[in-house]
Every structure is written in C-alpha cells, then in structure tokens.
Design a protein around this motif. Structure first.
Motif, PDB file in Angstrom:
ATOM      1  N   LYS A 125      -6.700   6.766  -1.049  1.00  0.00           N
ATOM      2  CA  LYS A 125      -6.688   5.875   0.104  1.00  0.00           C
ATOM      3  C   LYS A 125      -5.765   4.689  -0.179  1.00  0.00           C
ATOM      4  N   GLU A 126      -5.468   3.908   0.885  1.00  0.00           N
ATOM      5  CA  GLU A 126      -4.581   2.758   0.754  1.00  0.00           C
ATOM      6  C   GLU A 126      -5.114   1.834  -0.341  1.00  0.00           C
ATOM      7  N   GLY A 127      -4.206   1.380  -1.225  1.00  0.00           N
ATOM      8  CA  GLY A 127      -4.595   0.435  -2.280  1.00  0.00           C
ATOM      9  C   GLY A 127      -4.882   1.111  -3.612  1.00  0.00           C
ATOM     10  N   ASP A 128      -5.151   2.434  -3.607  1.00  0.00           N
ATOM     11  CA  ASP A 128      -5.406   3.126  -4.889  1.00  0.00           C
ATOM     12  C   ASP A 128      -4.170   3.033  -5.789  1.00  0.00           C
ATOM     13  N   LYS A 129      -4.421   2.963  -7.095  1.00  0.00           N
ATOM     14  CA  LYS A 129      -3.334   3.095  -8.081  1.00  0.00           C
ATOM     15  C   LYS A 129      -3.332   4.567  -8.496  1.00  0.00           C
ATOM     16  N   VAL A 130      -2.197   5.226  -8.388  1.00  0.00           N
ATOM     17  CA  VAL A 130      -2.167   6.668  -8.668  1.00  0.00           C
ATOM     18  C   VAL A 130      -1.134   7.004  -9.738  1.00  0.00           C
ATOM     19  N   LEU A 131      -1.418   8.107 -10.438  1.00  0.00           N
ATOM     20  CA  LEU A 131      -0.477   8.616 -11.439  1.00  0.00           C
ATOM     21  C   LEU A 131       0.392   9.665 -10.771  1.00  0.00           C
ATOM     22  N   LEU A 132       1.735   9.444 -10.826  1.00  0.00           N
ATOM     23  CA  LEU A 132       2.675  10.340 -10.134  1.00  0.00           C
ATOM     24  C   LEU A 132       3.100  11.472 -11.064  1.00  0.00           C
ATOM     25  N   PRO A 133       3.442  12.628 -10.493  1.00  0.00           N
ATOM     26  CA  PRO A 133       4.021  13.699 -11.308  1.00  0.00           C
ATOM     27  C   PRO A 133       5.435  13.289 -11.727  1.00  0.00           C
ATOM     28  N   ASP A 134       5.962  14.003 -12.768  1.00  0.00           N
ATOM     29  CA  ASP A 134       7.305  13.636 -13.239  1.00  0.00           C
ATOM     30  C   ASP A 134       8.373  13.995 -12.213  1.00  0.00           C
ATOM     31  N   TYR A 135       8.074  14.992 -11.388  1.00  0.00           N
ATOM     32  CA  TYR A 135       9.098  15.454 -10.434  1.00  0.00           C
ATOM     33  C   TYR A 135       8.580  15.337  -9.010  1.00  0.00           C
ATOM     34  N   GLY A 136       9.409  15.639  -8.028  1.00  0.00           N
ATOM     35  CA  GLY A 136       8.996  15.675  -6.623  1.00  0.00           C
ATOM     36  C   GLY A 136       9.082  14.292  -5.979  1.00  0.00           C
ATOM     37  N   GLY A 137       8.577  14.190  -4.752  1.00  0.00           N
ATOM     38  CA  GLY A 137       8.617  12.924  -4.026  1.00  0.00           C
ATOM     39  C   GLY A 137       9.931  12.763  -3.257  1.00  0.00           C
ATOM     40  N   THR A 138       9.845  12.111  -2.081  1.00  0.00           N
ATOM     41  CA  THR A 138      11.020  11.831  -1.251  1.00  0.00           C
ATOM     42  C   THR A 138      11.200  10.316  -1.173  1.00  0.00           C
ATOM     43  N   THR A 139      12.402   9.850  -1.442  1.00  0.00           N
ATOM     44  CA  THR A 139      12.664   8.408  -1.431  1.00  0.00           C
ATOM     45  C   THR A 139      12.937   7.934  -0.003  1.00  0.00           C
ATOM     46  N   VAL A 140      12.330   6.814   0.377  1.00  0.00           N
ATOM     47  CA  VAL A 140      12.530   6.276   1.731  1.00  0.00           C
ATOM     48  C   VAL A 140      12.801   4.773   1.626  1.00  0.00           C
ATOM     49  N   LYS A 141      13.796   4.298   2.348  1.00  0.00           N
ATOM     50  CA  LYS A 141      14.085   2.857   2.341  1.00  0.00           C
ATOM     51  C   LYS A 141      13.559   2.251   3.645  1.00  0.00           C
ATOM     52  N   LEU A 142      12.644   1.335   3.517  1.00  0.00           N
ATOM     53  CA  LEU A 142      12.097   0.661   4.699  1.00  0.00           C
ATOM     54  C   LEU A 142      12.193  -0.831   4.472  1.00  0.00           C
ATOM     55  N   GLU A 143      12.892  -1.536   5.386  1.00  0.00           N
ATOM     56  CA  GLU A 143      12.991  -2.997   5.258  1.00  0.00           C
ATOM     57  C   GLU A 143      13.440  -3.387   3.833  1.00  0.00           C
ATOM     58  N   GLU A 144      14.491  -2.749   3.345  1.00  0.00           N
ATOM     59  CA  GLU A 144      15.086  -3.063   2.030  1.00  0.00           C
ATOM     60  C   GLU A 144      14.162  -2.667   0.877  1.00  0.00           C
ATOM     61  N   LYS A 145      12.985  -2.126   1.174  1.00  0.00           N
ATOM     62  CA  LYS A 145      12.073  -1.731   0.070  1.00  0.00           C
ATOM     63  C   LYS A 145      12.248  -0.242  -0.183  1.00  0.00           C
ATOM     64  N   GLU A 146      12.247   0.160  -1.469  1.00  0.00           N
ATOM     65  CA  GLU A 146      12.325   1.588  -1.782  1.00  0.00           C
ATOM     66  C   GLU A 146      10.905   2.115  -1.974  1.00  0.00           C
ATOM     67  N   LEU A 147      10.516   3.046  -1.109  1.00  0.00           N
ATOM     68  CA  LEU A 147       9.183   3.654  -1.193  1.00  0.00           C
ATOM     69  C   LEU A 147       9.357   5.156  -1.434  1.00  0.00           C
ATOM     70  N   HIS A 148       8.222   5.808  -1.716  1.00  0.00           N
ATOM     71  CA  HIS A 148       8.294   7.255  -1.975  1.00  0.00           C
ATOM     72  C   HIS A 148       7.170   7.970  -1.234  1.00  0.00           C
ATOM     73  N   ILE A 149       7.456   9.209  -0.842  1.00  0.00           N
ATOM     74  CA  ILE A 149       6.452  10.013  -0.139  1.00  0.00           C
ATOM     75  C   ILE A 149       6.112  11.240  -0.982  1.00  0.00           C
ATOM     76  N   TYR A 150       4.804  11.437  -1.254  1.00  0.00           N
ATOM     77  CA  TYR A 150       4.329  12.612  -1.986  1.00  0.00           C
ATOM     78  C   TYR A 150       3.293  13.338  -1.130  1.00  0.00           C
ATOM     79  N   ARG A 151       3.081  14.602  -1.438  1.00  0.00           N
ATOM     80  CA  ARG A 151       1.969  15.301  -0.819  1.00  0.00           C
ATOM     81  C   ARG A 151       0.692  14.965  -1.607  1.00  0.00           C
ATOM     82  N   ASP A 152      -0.444  14.924  -0.928  1.00  0.00           N
ATOM     83  CA  ASP A 152      -1.728  14.576  -1.552  1.00  0.00           C
ATOM     84  C   ASP A 152      -1.952  15.378  -2.836  1.00  0.00           C
TER      85      ASP A 152
END
Lengths: 99, 99, 99, 99, 99, 99, 99
Positions: free
Chosen positions: G63-90
């Motif tokens: 849920k929003e606010g959780d700290k999560v451990l990401l896999p070494d690979y995967g994810g899509t990079t998205v730039k929103l309002e000059e911020k670099e964010l990433h999208i992963y599948r659950d």
C-alpha cells in the motif's frame, strides 16, 4: 458439385477486403501515396464462436455486413468462386468502422 | 487380421482430400495454373471431442460427410488400405463448404 | 526379485508395436517398399488417467487390447523381460484401428 | 545437529536407484552390454502433492516402497548421509514396476 | 531509519544458508572435497502465499525455522544488515531436512 | 460512404497522443531536450472488454476522455480521416494521469 | 493543464527509489563500495489490482507509504514533474522492509 459458400468454424471470420477509392470525391485519379491505405473489409460470414476452458461458447463480436478494421498482419487467403477472401480470428480484428 | 477402419481419438478428424477437377465444365483439360487449388476434403470420421480443463467433452464442430476447407499447413498423413488419408485437429479446420 | 510388469502412471499408455506382415497374403516375401509401414501397436496397459486443473481424473480413451495408430514421433522405449515396449501419452495416440 | 531425513515438498518424490544385477541368475559376471540397464528405483519418501489452479491438493500417484520406472532424463541428485538419492516430480515417473 | 526486517511478499521465502561444517566431528579440518556441499538453509521468514487463478491464497509449505534443501540454481541474493540472505519461491524448495 | 468512426473490439483502447508543449509556460520555444517526452494520450474510444476463461466480460479500466500514460513500446497505428490514432490493449496502459 | 498525478492501472505499483545514505552514521562520506546498494523504494501509489481468470479483483499486497525491496531487474521509468519514478507489477516486488 460446385462448393460456393464457406461457413467459418469456431471463432473465425470470413471477410472481403474493401479496395481504397482510386479516385478522389471529385473523380480525380489519386496518386498511390494519397490513396488512404486503410486496411478495412466487409464481414461475409462468421463462425459460431470459440469455446472457453469450460466448454461454453463465447459469442462473436462482429456480424455479417459489419465493416471492420484489419490488423496489418495475419489472416488466411482463400479463393472461392474466383473471389479472393480472407479468414481472421474474431480477436484479431481491431475494430468496427461506422460512418 | 486386416485393420481397415480408423476411429480418430479426442478431437481429431480423419479426412480424404478432394482432388480439384482436372477438366473444366466443358470437359476441356485445364492447365495447372487454372486448376483451382482449393484445399478441401471430405470428413471420413471424427473423434469424440477434446476435454476441457475441467474434464468435460467439447462437441466436435464437423461431422462425417462434411466438405471442409483445410489449412495450408498441418495434418498427419495416414495410409489405410492403399488410401492416403489425413488427420487434423477439429480447431485446425477453417470452415465447412456448402453449395 | 524380477520386475516383470509395468503399471503406467497418469495418462500414459504402454504399447507393443505390431510388426507389418513381411509376406503378402499369398505368402510371397514383400520387398521393403511394399511393406505397408503403418505405425500401429497393441495396448498392453493403461494408466489411471491425467488430472484436470481442478484435480479430477480424466478417463483414458483407450484400453488394454486396443489396436492403436501411433504418431510418427514421440514415445519412450522401455525394455521389460527382453521385450521392447513403448510408452505414449493418451493424447498422443491418433486413433483406434478396427477391422 | 546432523540432518538425516528429507521430506520432499509439493509433488516431489525422493528415490534411491536400483543398481542392475552385475551377475546373471547363475552368478556369472555379466558383460556391460548384457546388464539390463532398466532405469528403476525405490521410492524413499513422497511429498504431500501439488496444488491445482484452485488450490486443492492432488494426491500423489506413488507411495514409499514402490518400485518405479524412471525417465531417461530429469531428476535432481541429492547426497544425504553419504547416500546418493534423486528427486523427481510425481508426473515425471513413467510407471510402477511389479513382479 | 534503518530497515532491518524483510517481510517476503506472495509465495517468497527468505532463507539464510547453512555453511557446511569445515571440521569433521573429531575436529579435523576437512579438505574441500570432503566438505559435504549440501545446499541447505534455515527459513528466516515466509510470505502469505501465492494466489490461485480464482484469487484464493495457497498456504505456504514451509515455516520460519524449518531447515530446507535448496535447488542448485535460482534464488535472489539480498544483503540486510551486513547479512547475506536469499529469496526463493515456495515451490522452488526441494524438501524439509529433519534429524 | 466515408468510414469516420472506429469502435474498438474486445479490450482495445483507441487513443490520440498528446503532443508535449513545444513552448514553456512563459512562451519560450523549448529546446528538444527540455521538451518533457511524457508518453501520454487521450482516450478516444474503448472496447466492451475482454472475455475471461469462463466467457465473462472483464470491465475496462479506462473510459473515453481519460488521460493515460502509454508504455514505451506496443500499440498499432491507425489513420482515420487524416488523423493518426493508436490502438492499445487495456492492460498495456500504465496509468491514468490527473491534475 | 499540467498532469501531475499518476494512478497506476491494474496491479501496477508506482514507487520512488530510496537513495542509499552517502554518509555513514558518523557523517563520514562512504566510499562507493561501502554504500549499501539495497534496492529499496517507497510506494507512491498502487493500482486496483489484477483480474483473475474468472474476472475477480486480486487485492494488492502493498500500500501507499510501504518501503519495498525491488528486484534487480524490471520496472518502467516514468518522469513526472521532474521526478524520476518507477512502475512495477505487484508480484515483481520481493518484500516489505520494516525497522
């Protein structure tokens, strides 16, 4: 016995491609580049639909007479009574074209 | 003991290909190019049908005697009593041909 | 302890291939080319059947003693008591041969 | 703490291979070629079974003590207490061997 | 804020590998070859389980504290608080080791 | 008959890409590098939804007028009435953009 | 109209990576090698969840606010309002990090 009609099986759709208008509205012969190569066709016949994992029939999403937008690839060419027709699967068709 | 008949298993269909007419209606020997190479066959026998994920039988979509349109590829050749027959899966057949 | 019998597991079928008749009906030794290489076998034993996604048993489509038509490929060779037998999955078998 | 026993997980089967008899019934040392390389083993322990798509447990098809016929390929080698054992999935085993 | 604990998600299992004893029971330093390279680990934490096709939770087959046999391949390495841990999926683990 | 409208089939979404602002808020012509290449588009039309394994319709997750974030790859280009539009599947779209 | 917020679709998770502390607790600038490269991030927003084969929604595991451990690979990079964010599948996320 001449076999004239083809009833598609399962979720297959028999279509006849719509050749793009070679002349503009004003009747001027269009150069190739201007000819709008939209990959559209008229539905000639549809199959009964595919079966789900549990054996139920999934209704088709297009019907005879619909104008449809074809994908750039796929389709099987069939010659029936000197006419060149094409067979696609229901879920390969992109959309229905209306005025 | 001569084994003469083959009962296809599962959703398999045993067919005998229909050789295209070598002569035109008027009896003139057609050149190869004109011979309409339509890939059609007569259904000799059908299997009971395939099983769904939940083990139910899916009824076959063709029956003995139907004229069917074959795909360009696939099929297994079988020689029975000097006759060359072919086996296809039900969902490989493109359609049923009617007059 | 000599292990003589093999009960196939799941949807496996144990078969013994039927060697094609080397002599014609009249007893004349057939040349290789004439020997009708039909890939048939007798069912020696069948497994209980495979499980569906929901864990139900799917009944087998062949039984002990049936004459079956084998696919051109596949099958696992097994030597039992100096006899060479083969194991196929139920849905690999093409059909049941009858007189 | 010496870890001596292994309880296989899910639909895994722990087996110990049966070495083929190096001597014939009469006690004569068999040449390698004659040694009947039948890939059999004794089941040491079985897992609880795999889960279906809907989460139900599928019962195992072999049990501790069964003599089983192994496929030519697959299996994971495990050394436990100086013994070399192998782990297969339930549906990799070809059949149960009986006298 | 130091992030010290990791709660695995879905059907993942967090394990800490058990280093094989470098010395024999008698305390003699074992040569590498003799060191029994059994790929075992202790379960540190388990996820809630994976979802089936219909969305139900499948219970995990191991729990915290279990000694498990790891496959030769797979697993993701994670460093937490200078400790090297590994993450496996529940169905990758081969078995539970007991005395 | 000019075909002007396209009703997407199944879970397809017809979108029109939003060209990023070539000028900054103050009206200054932005250099290419500064132009924020965010891959967004407006939903023009949506299909009825895809069918599940059991044949039920899955509702679409976007609707006409939504601003959506497109993946970097995929999509089919379609020219309708001189306009360049794109077709994506519902589950290819990354998210809905709001103020 | 500036598009500032992104509502992920289906089972996607929008995260912002947590840059590892460049300085040790004592404030000393850590050499690169010492910087603990733990691939963690904060959840910014989550989608409604994916659909099962039967069309039901599977609840998200973070849920929003959780700290999560990401896999070494995967994810899509998205730039929103000059911020670099990433999208992963659950189900790509490895675990939730807690103190």
């Amino acid at each position: 016995m001449a076999l004239r009609k083809l009833l598609p099986l399962m979720d297959r759709v028999l279509v006849e491609k719509i050749a793009p208008p070679a002349k503009s509205m004003g009747g001027v012969l269009l150069p190739d580049s201007a000819v709008q190569k939209i990959n559209s066709a008229t539905v000639v016949a549809v199959g009964p639909g595919r079966r789900t994992n549990t054996g139920d029939l999934v209704p088709m999403s297009v019907k005879e007479g619909d104008k449809v937008l074809l994908p750039d690839y796929g389709g099987t060419t069939v010659k029936l009574e000197e006419k060149e027709l094409h067979i696609y699967r229901d879920d390969e068709l992109l959309g229905v074209l209306t005025e």
